[in-house]
Design an enzyme around this catalytic site. Sequence first.
Site, PDB file in Angstrom:
ATOM      1  N   ASN A 278       0.902   9.993  -1.254  1.00  0.00           N
ATOM      2  CA  ASN A 278       1.580   9.959   0.032  1.00  0.00           C
ATOM      3  C   ASN A 278       3.064   9.736  -0.214  1.00  0.00           C
ATOM      4  OD1 ASN A 278      -0.630   9.945   2.273  1.00  0.00           O
ATOM      5  ND2 ASN A 278      -1.386   8.542   0.682  1.00  0.00           N
ATOM      6  N   GLU A 279       3.803  10.829  -0.256  1.00  0.00           N
ATOM      7  CA  GLU A 279       5.215  10.793  -0.588  1.00  0.00           C
ATOM      8  C   GLU A 279       6.049  10.340   0.612  1.00  0.00           C
ATOM      9  OE1 GLU A 279       6.070  10.937  -3.518  1.00  0.00           O
ATOM     10  OE2 GLU A 279       5.173  12.542  -4.683  1.00  0.00           O
ATOM     11  N   PRO A 280       7.342  10.027   0.386  1.00  0.00           N
ATOM     12  CA  PRO A 280       8.217   9.653   1.500  1.00  0.00           C
ATOM     13  C   PRO A 280       8.124  10.654   2.650  1.00  0.00           C
ATOM     14  CG  PRO A 280       9.348   9.281  -0.573  1.00  0.00           C
ATOM     15  CD  PRO A 280       8.042   9.945  -0.917  1.00  0.00           C
TER      16      PRO A 280
ATOM     17  N   THR B  20       8.355  12.089  -8.490  1.00  0.00           N
ATOM     18  CA  THR B  20       6.952  11.990  -8.901  1.00  0.00           C
ATOM     19  C   THR B  20       6.650  12.998 -10.000  1.00  0.00           C
ATOM     20  OG1 THR B  20       6.293  11.246  -6.691  1.00  0.00           O
ATOM     21  CG2 THR B  20       4.574  12.175  -8.086  1.00  0.00           C
TER      22      THR B  20
END
Length: 640
Positions: free
Chosen positions: A173-175, A192
């Site tokens: 779950n990235e920014p 990442t």
Amino acid sequence: METHTRSKAITHQPAGQFEETRFEKIHNVIFEDSRQGSQLVAQEIADLIRQRAASGQKCVLGLATGSSPIKVYEELVRMHREEGLSFKNVATFNLDEYHPMERNNIQSYHYFMHQHLFDHVDIDPLNVNVPDGMVPLEEVKEYCRSYEGKIEEAGGLDFQLLGIGRTGHIGFNEPGSHLNSATRDITLDHITRVDAAPAFKGLDNVPRKAITMGIGTIRKAKRIVLLAWGQNKSEVVKETIEGEISSEVPATYLQEHGNTTFVLDKEAAAQLTRIDTPWLVRTCDWNEDLTHKAVVWLSTKKDKPVLQLTDKDYNESGMSDLLSSEQSSYDINIKTFNRLQHTITGWPGGKPNAGDTNRPERAKPARKRVIIFSPHPDDDVISMGGTFDRLVAQGHEVHIAYQTSGNIAVADHEAIKVAEVANSMDQDGLFSQVIRDIQEKTSEDYDSELVRKVKGNIRRAESLGATRFLGIPDSQVHFLDLPFYETGTIKKNPLGEADVEIMNNIIKEIKPHQIYAAGDLADPHGTHRVCLEALFESLKDLREKPFMTDCWVWLYRGAWHEWDIHEIEMAVPMSPEQVLRKRKAIFYHQTQKDGVMFQGEDLREFWVRAEDRNKDTAKKYQQLGLASYAAMEAFVRYHF
């Protein structure tokens, strides 16, 4: 222990009183090292499995991949083998998987989980769930809905194990991820992908997409434990625990989960306010080291030289209790200034025929035997090339010990170039085989033993070029090739007795008065950490030897970080000419220039990073009110 409550094994560790933790919004515990923390997390999981089994219920675990949980899985496997821990009542759901990614690919999380856990315990394969990295694009949405459905059918997650990425991601779950997001496909953040690049032998090979459980899915877990190890995680850990909830740091959503614990080692916890600047949250027991750290911090915060700090500066910054009728700001400033001044020396091996009371190194013996341990074949010149040069110029007997071959950091095209030159002069076909091995290798294959040998020899030749330039005889250059490294893969073996024995032998042979070693625990691929552990184990073995009573150990930092100013115990100034000599020595390592395999997120070449770091250290000393130098290399003494 009550089901889904925090483990007694974890919470008995003092997190501090309310005043001490008032900046913190997530419960956390700090351990000396990752092994201790991992063992207690594994114990909590084992207790939960057994408790659920005793009541005839299934235990549903959410599992993570990456380096953080490896020791947890090792301990669970040990408990299965030695203590009869059964996984027959366990169902697992992994957080994520790269997309596209085949299950049998050595970089897949399916492969990772079987390698570290599933193949070693008695879990029912039908109860193992890892996202399918080969789901056709047009079927991904439906697949993700079905994954969510499976978790719900199992009764929800009893326990979710997490790591944390430097972007603040949990799972993938990235920014920008939403609080209520569910399992879905996602585009990976550049940072990442950079962090994953070493495992994939280059950024270009890292997938751009992944399938991940969502934030909403994770937050439904009854119990969440997040693991964070090492200095690289300290900034995002502080931001997550102490910052505001934000989609830009998805892990901050865990602040609203009522049963979450962050399990940290001391490096990952280093930037928490109660650890880094405790005077801002409580009355301190002011010893010399804490006072020194606080005054350096205050000088930097106020942008004033140390000797110009006033009582008002101390009072305004939560340090009024440091002042007393017996100790004014003037007295404290003088002590701090003198301590900083005494770290600076142009004689890293000690200055002959000079008083050494206020110098970091001893004057005697005037000519010292020195070992510089270098984890990779270029860390010596990148990290301490100026000090290396000084030691040689000042007549010390300097030995360089390269702990690993560094062969995996040589790109295929570099090896082909060397093989083609050799092949043009050698007709026995050996180097033709090297070229064929490389050309026939797929993205999932390891280098052949022959290719690894060629790559290792390339790095040996580069190392000898640099050491000869700095005036070291070849007889004083040692290639240890520690066995833990020589796997041919990114994944290394654990440190073993053979590694330590090699370290023991060279130390016993040289009987050094000084040892320099890499203390950089933020190394992206972990080799520095293992090499340092090898030295520490060797020092334990040899500490009773008579020659070790006269041996001092100095730790340098690698290409990624420098010691904080308050930590530095020896700072070696460099003239502009020495800066250039260090640069030339680094240039001998040609395969590690111009787009190297393990670049990290910093796109500067290693020599630029090293110069900028050394110049920055000198600038910080100057800003504190000390003399101005072109650059400085920094060291911390290790007391064994």
